[in-house]
Motif scaffolding. Structure first.
Motif, PDB file in Angstrom:
ATOM      1  N   ASP A  29       0.826  -0.915  -0.410  1.00  0.00           N
ATOM      2  CA  ASP A  29       0.081  -0.049  -0.431  1.00  0.00           C
ATOM      3  C   ASP A  29       1.529   1.142   0.035  1.00  0.00           C
ATOM      4  O   ASP A  29       1.674   1.459   0.883  1.00  0.00           O
ATOM      5  CB  ASP A  29      -0.909  -0.397   1.542  1.00  0.00           C
ATOM      6  CG  ASP A  29      -2.073   1.465   1.089  1.00  0.00           C
ATOM      7  OD1 ASP A  29      -2.114   1.585   0.242  1.00  0.00           O
ATOM      8  OD2 ASP A  29      -2.651   1.439   2.366  1.00  0.00           O
ATOM      9  N   PRO A  30       0.999   1.644  -1.041  1.00  0.00           N
ATOM     10  CA  PRO A  30      -0.119   1.199  -2.129  1.00  0.00           C
ATOM     11  C   PRO A  30       0.186   1.172  -2.582  1.00  0.00           C
ATOM     12  O   PRO A  30       1.983   0.586  -2.909  1.00  0.00           O
ATOM     13  CB  PRO A  30       0.238   2.706  -2.934  1.00  0.00           C
ATOM     14  CG  PRO A  30       1.779   3.888  -2.736  1.00  0.00           C
ATOM     15  CD  PRO A  30       1.895   3.187  -1.035  1.00  0.00           C
ATOM     16  N   PRO A  31      -0.181  -0.308  -4.607  1.00  0.00           N
ATOM     17  CA  PRO A  31       0.334  -0.968  -4.997  1.00  0.00           C
ATOM     18  C   PRO A  31       1.074  -0.713  -6.041  1.00  0.00           C
ATOM     19  O   PRO A  31       1.344   0.429  -6.040  1.00  0.00           O
ATOM     20  CB  PRO A  31      -1.297  -1.231  -5.466  1.00  0.00           C
ATOM     21  CG  PRO A  31      -2.158  -0.006  -4.887  1.00  0.00           C
ATOM     22  CD  PRO A  31      -1.517   0.659  -3.735  1.00  0.00           C
ATOM     23  N   LEU A  32       1.604  -1.371  -6.090  1.00  0.00           N
ATOM     24  CA  LEU A  32       2.055  -0.927  -8.040  1.00  0.00           C
ATOM     25  C   LEU A  32       1.595  -0.593  -8.611  1.00  0.00           C
ATOM     26  O   LEU A  32       0.858  -1.744  -8.809  1.00  0.00           O
ATOM     27  CB  LEU A  32       3.649  -2.771  -7.845  1.00  0.00           C
ATOM     28  CG  LEU A  32       4.568  -2.855  -6.981  1.00  0.00           C
ATOM     29  CD1 LEU A  32       5.915  -4.147  -7.508  1.00  0.00           C
ATOM     30  CD2 LEU A  32       6.061  -1.125  -7.169  1.00  0.00           C
ATOM     31  N   ALA A  84       3.126   4.197  -5.968  1.00  0.00           N
ATOM     32  CA  ALA A  84       2.513   5.506  -5.745  1.00  0.00           C
ATOM     33  C   ALA A  84       2.591   7.208  -7.006  1.00  0.00           C
ATOM     34  O   ALA A  84       2.655   6.280  -8.449  1.00  0.00           O
ATOM     35  CB  ALA A  84       2.451   6.620  -4.879  1.00  0.00           C
ATOM     36  N   GLU A  85       3.371   8.203  -6.961  1.00  0.00           N
ATOM     37  CA  GLU A  85       4.089   8.589  -8.447  1.00  0.00           C
ATOM     38  C   GLU A  85       5.619   8.748  -8.494  1.00  0.00           C
ATOM     39  O   GLU A  85       6.120   9.083  -8.908  1.00  0.00           O
ATOM     40  CB  GLU A  85       3.440  10.607  -7.463  1.00  0.00           C
ATOM     41  CG  GLU A  85       2.914  10.912  -7.430  1.00  0.00           C
ATOM     42  CD  GLU A  85       1.893  10.237  -8.428  1.00  0.00           C
ATOM     43  OE1 GLU A  85       1.509  10.328  -9.815  1.00  0.00           O
ATOM     44  OE2 GLU A  85       0.285  10.150  -8.262  1.00  0.00           O
ATOM     45  N   THR A  86       5.942   6.931  -7.501  1.00  0.00           N
ATOM     46  CA  THR A  86       7.574   6.763  -8.506  1.00  0.00           C
ATOM     47  C   THR A  86       8.124   6.103  -8.545  1.00  0.00           C
ATOM     48  O   THR A  86       7.020   5.195  -8.633  1.00  0.00           O
ATOM     49  CB  THR A  86       8.318   6.380  -5.999  1.00  0.00           C
ATOM     50  OG1 THR A  86       8.509   7.569  -6.019  1.00  0.00           O
ATOM     51  CG2 THR A  86       9.787   6.342  -6.715  1.00  0.00           C
ATOM     52  N   TYR A  87       8.556   6.692 -10.361  1.00  0.00           N
ATOM     53  CA  TYR A  87       9.487   5.349 -11.247  1.00  0.00           C
ATOM     54  C   TYR A  87      10.373   4.401  -9.781  1.00  0.00           C
ATOM     55  O   TYR A  87      11.066   4.888 -10.258  1.00  0.00           O
ATOM     56  CB  TYR A  87       9.520   6.000 -12.192  1.00  0.00           C
ATOM     57  CG  TYR A  87       8.356   6.309 -13.284  1.00  0.00           C
ATOM     58  CD1 TYR A  87       7.522   6.070 -14.574  1.00  0.00           C
ATOM     59  CD2 TYR A  87       7.850   8.191 -12.568  1.00  0.00           C
ATOM     60  CE1 TYR A  87       6.342   7.099 -14.833  1.00  0.00           C
ATOM     61  CE2 TYR A  87       6.951   9.389 -13.091  1.00  0.00           C
ATOM     62  CZ  TYR A  87       6.343   8.090 -14.003  1.00  0.00           C
ATOM     63  OH  TYR A  87       5.107   9.149 -15.280  1.00  0.00           O
TER      64      TYR A  87
END
Length: 153
Positions: free
Chosen positions: A73-76, A121-124
């Motif tokens: 959480d958050p999921p991939l 989330a917002e991380t690549y």
């Protein structure tokens, strides 16, 4: 990162045309995914089980995004583009299930390719980390003995 992937998104072992190049800063230059070589019309598959969080067009390109089951959480979340979606928002998909076909236009590659991305989330993140070692590097072929066949004279 859990190696939850069970299949390549296109083909059995597609060529990686451009690899993961993380940006030095959030808005810096880089390549936020990998480009896999494939012909237009190639089926695109979910690499792992999950739920379609988006299937539609972004900036003229077809995009499918899948939240992966059991990845925290958050999921991939995996992304695939340019794809003509055959799935809809909220649909559950299994690993290896076809989610669309590779579009002929909309790719940023010189030739047709699938851009495959991964985010938490917002991380690549590097999507190749989803694949287990046996899918990434199958190793050299090994010859096994044939049992029950007589040897030649």
């Amino acid at each position: 990162m859990p190696a939850v992937g069970r299949v390549w998104p296109v083909g059995a072992r597609p060529p990686v045309l451009r690899g993961w190049e993380p940006p030095a800063t959030v808005y810096g230059p880089g390549h936020r995914g990998v480009d896999l070589g494939a012909a237009p019309g190639t089926p695109v598959r979910a690499v792992a089980a999950g739920r379609v969080s988006f299937a539609g067009r972004v900036a003229g390109r077809g995009v499918v995004s899948v939240e992966l089951t059991g990845t925290g959480d958050p999921p991939l979340r995996t992304t695939y583009e340019p794809v003509q979606a055959s799935v809809t928002d909220g649909q559950e998909v299994a690993a290896g299930e076809v989610i669309g076909t590779l579009e002929a236009t909309g790719s940023h590659c010189g030739s047709a390719c699938l851009h495959w991305g991964l985010l938490r989330a917002e991380t690549y993140l590097n999507p190749l980390l989803l694949l287990p070692p046996w899918l990434l590097n199958p190793g050299p072929p090994r010859l096994l003995p044939v049992l029950g066949v007589p040897l030649p004279p």
